[in-house]
Design a protein around this motif. Structure first.
Motif, PDB file in Angstrom:
ATOM      1  N   GLU A  91     -10.342  -7.117  -1.025  1.00 41.24           N
ATOM      2  CA  GLU A  91     -10.959  -7.037   0.310  1.00 41.24           C
ATOM      3  C   GLU A  91     -10.367  -5.818   0.987  1.00 41.24           C
ATOM      4  OE1 GLU A  91     -13.106  -9.280   1.154  1.00 41.24           O
ATOM      5  OE2 GLU A  91     -12.668 -10.828  -0.352  1.00 41.24           O
ATOM      6  N   LEU A  92     -11.197  -5.079   1.738  1.00 45.25           N
ATOM      7  CA  LEU A  92     -10.681  -3.866   2.384  1.00 45.25           C
ATOM      8  C   LEU A  92      -9.530  -4.197   3.338  1.00 45.25           C
ATOM      9  CD1 LEU A  92     -13.984  -1.880   3.080  1.00 45.25           C
ATOM     10  CD2 LEU A  92     -12.354  -1.592   1.201  1.00 45.25           C
ATOM     11  N   GLU A  93      -9.560  -5.413   3.880  1.00 49.36           N
ATOM     12  CA  GLU A  93      -8.489  -5.834   4.808  1.00 49.36           C
ATOM     13  C   GLU A  93      -7.112  -5.775   4.127  1.00 49.36           C
ATOM     14  OE1 GLU A  93     -11.411  -7.235   4.568  1.00 49.36           O
ATOM     15  OE2 GLU A  93     -12.173  -7.322   6.629  1.00 49.36           O
ATOM     16  N   TYR A  95      -5.792  -3.503   2.587  1.00 43.10           N
ATOM     17  CA  TYR A  95      -5.128  -2.202   2.766  1.00 43.10           C
ATOM     18  C   TYR A  95      -4.224  -2.176   4.000  1.00 43.10           C
ATOM     19  CZ  TYR A  95      -8.149  -0.177  -0.844  1.00 43.10           C
ATOM     20  OH  TYR A  95      -8.772   0.114  -2.021  1.00 43.10           O
ATOM     21  N   ILE A 113      -6.746   6.744   0.510  1.00 47.82           N
ATOM     22  CA  ILE A 113      -7.532   5.600   0.028  1.00 47.82           C
ATOM     23  C   ILE A 113      -8.843   6.096  -0.564  1.00 47.82           C
ATOM     24  CG2 ILE A 113      -8.714   3.447   0.658  1.00 47.82           C
ATOM     25  CD1 ILE A 113      -6.552   2.891   2.689  1.00 47.82           C
ATOM     26  N   ILE A 115     -12.612   5.386  -1.722  1.00 45.63           N
ATOM     27  CA  ILE A 115     -13.640   4.461  -1.258  1.00 45.63           C
ATOM     28  C   ILE A 115     -15.011   4.965  -1.720  1.00 45.63           C
ATOM     29  CG2 ILE A 115     -14.032   5.525   1.029  1.00 45.63           C
ATOM     30  CD1 ILE A 115     -13.122   1.960   0.942  1.00 45.63           C
ATOM     31  N   GLY A 120     -17.722   1.489   4.017  1.00 49.30           N
ATOM     32  CA  GLY A 120     -16.344   1.235   3.596  1.00 49.30           C
ATOM     33  C   GLY A 120     -15.387   2.248   4.215  1.00 49.30           C
ATOM     34  N   LYS A 123     -14.829   1.360   7.824  1.00 52.23           N
ATOM     35  CA  LYS A 123     -14.032   0.140   7.976  1.00 52.23           C
ATOM     36  C   LYS A 123     -12.554   0.409   7.694  1.00 52.23           C
ATOM     37  CE  LYS A 123     -14.033  -4.723   6.876  1.00 52.23           C
ATOM     38  NZ  LYS A 123     -14.691  -5.840   6.245  1.00 52.23           N
ATOM     39  N   VAL A 124     -12.316   1.159   6.635  1.00 56.19           N
ATOM     40  CA  VAL A 124     -10.930   1.455   6.273  1.00 56.19           C
ATOM     41  C   VAL A 124     -10.249   2.284   7.366  1.00 56.19           C
ATOM     42  CG1 VAL A 124      -9.614   2.885   4.663  1.00 56.19           C
ATOM     43  CG2 VAL A 124     -11.137   1.185   3.792  1.00 56.19           C
TER      44      VAL A 124
END
Ligand code: FMN
Length: 331
Positions: A91-93, A95, A113, A115, A120, A123-124
């Motif tokens: 999940e991106l969370e 990170y 990161i 992606i 994405g 969000k990141v």
């Protein structure tokens, strides 16, 4: 490039004034060995002015669905790499915890990161403000998003979306299909600040390859859009696929892939794979079954070359390509 990019490749790329990375997967003790080696090599090769920061001038890559941050971060604290590359979170969370841990262990280390989508990337950025975003297009070798776009649309759309949300400052790197200076020039024209190359370095002697057949396969492959394919079946051959659902991988089309398309079941594919991999040829060769991760740029990897030579050549080619493009525009 976990298992492929170790101390020798990372130090060679850094010495040529790129930034070399050491890849890692499960084996944290192997990573520790590579970090110790790279640290020794760079202390012996770089001058004091080239190495006057507090960080080790290479990066380290972690696949965050495989390794626990509590195992990885002590190494970041000890070796202080200039960059940590994060990829393939479940999940991106996830990170967020990684970014916090890295920043407190080694404040000078930059967080990169990788992606594969515009959404994405946004969000990141909102979650953990990485220092660098790598936009990975579908031409990339190895693992990536099953659903994706090539960098030709991915990079400019991401750039626009980031600007619209106030993230103008974050450096964007383009990854996927870039194997020479013309690709670099194109990526810069698309709005990237730099590029990542993986497949091209499979043709460098500093890269750790599992078998000489791997190199031969890479050097002989042409027409990368035809000779490689994105698939999840590659990840089923050694046992059940452990990758998060979003991901597949691009590799050379092998007999395993062809049989899969014909409907051969996974158990039989695994049996044939194991048999081929344990042969003297290692399952490589004309009717090979062994996985050879490679991107569509593989047709541009035609001979073995030292990593430093690749970096220097690509840089020179990019300058020529950009000048040529400017010249055309002015006419
Ligand atoms: C052999 C190989 C192994 C790779 N392993 C990793 C990895 O362990 N972690 C990762 O983040 N990316 C990995 N990648 C993908 C790269 O990060 C990058 O996106 C890709 O190489 C760029 O496209 P290119 O191969 O066309 O240059 C790998 C790529 C290749 C070719």
């Amino acid at each position: 490039m976990a298992g492929f990019a170790g101390a020798h490749l990372a130090s060679a790329v850094t010495s040529a004034k790129g930034i070399g990375f050491i890849g890692s997967a499960y084996d944290i003790s192997a990573l520790q060995t590579e970090l110790r080696n790279v640290s020794d090599i760079l202390h012996n090769t770089l001058t004091t002015t080239e190495n006057d920061t507090q960080t080790l001038p290479i990066g380290v890559g972690f696949l965050t669905f495989i390794v626990k941050s509590s195992d990885a971060i002590p190494l970041v604290k000890k070796y202080k790499p200039a960059a940590v590359w994060l990829f393939a979170a479940k999940e991106l969370e996830d990170y967020t915890e990684w970014a916090e841990g890295i920043r407190s262990a080694s404040p000078e280390t930059k967080i990169w990161i990788q992606i594969g989508s515009v959404a994405g990337a946004l969000k990141v950025m909102k979650l953990c403000r990485p220092d660098v975003l790598i936009m990975q297009g579908t031409d990339a070798g190895g693992h990536g998003w099953q659903r994706g776009a090539g960098i030709i649309s991915l990079v400019p759309e991401t750039r626009d979306a980031l600007a619209a949300h106030g993230f103008c400052h974050v450096p964007l790197l383009a990854a996927g299909g870039i194997a020479d200076g013309r690709g670099v020039a194109a990526a810069l024209a698309l709005g990237a600040d730099g590029v990542v190359m993986g497949t091209r370095f499979l043709g460098a002697p500093e890269t750790m390859l599992p078998h000489e057949g791997y190199l031969k396969t890479i050097l002989e492959a042409e027409d990368g859009g035809q000779s490689t394919v994105r698939a999840t079946i590659f990840d089923e051959l050694k046992g059940p696929n452990i990758w998060p659902e979003l991901f597949d991988g691009r590799g050379i089309i092998t007999e395993s892939y062809k049989d899969h398309v014909k409907g051969v079941g996974v158990e039989e594919l695994r049996r044939l794979y194991k048999e081929a991999a344990s042969s003297e040829e290692g399952g490589f060769g004309p009717n090979g079954r062994t996985i050879v991760w490679a991107g569509t740029g593989v047709g541009l990897v035609r001979q073995q070359k030292n990593a430093w030579e690749i970096v220097e050549e690509v840089r020179t080619e990019a300058t020529v390509a950009l000048k040529r493009a400017c010249g055309r525009q002015c006419i």
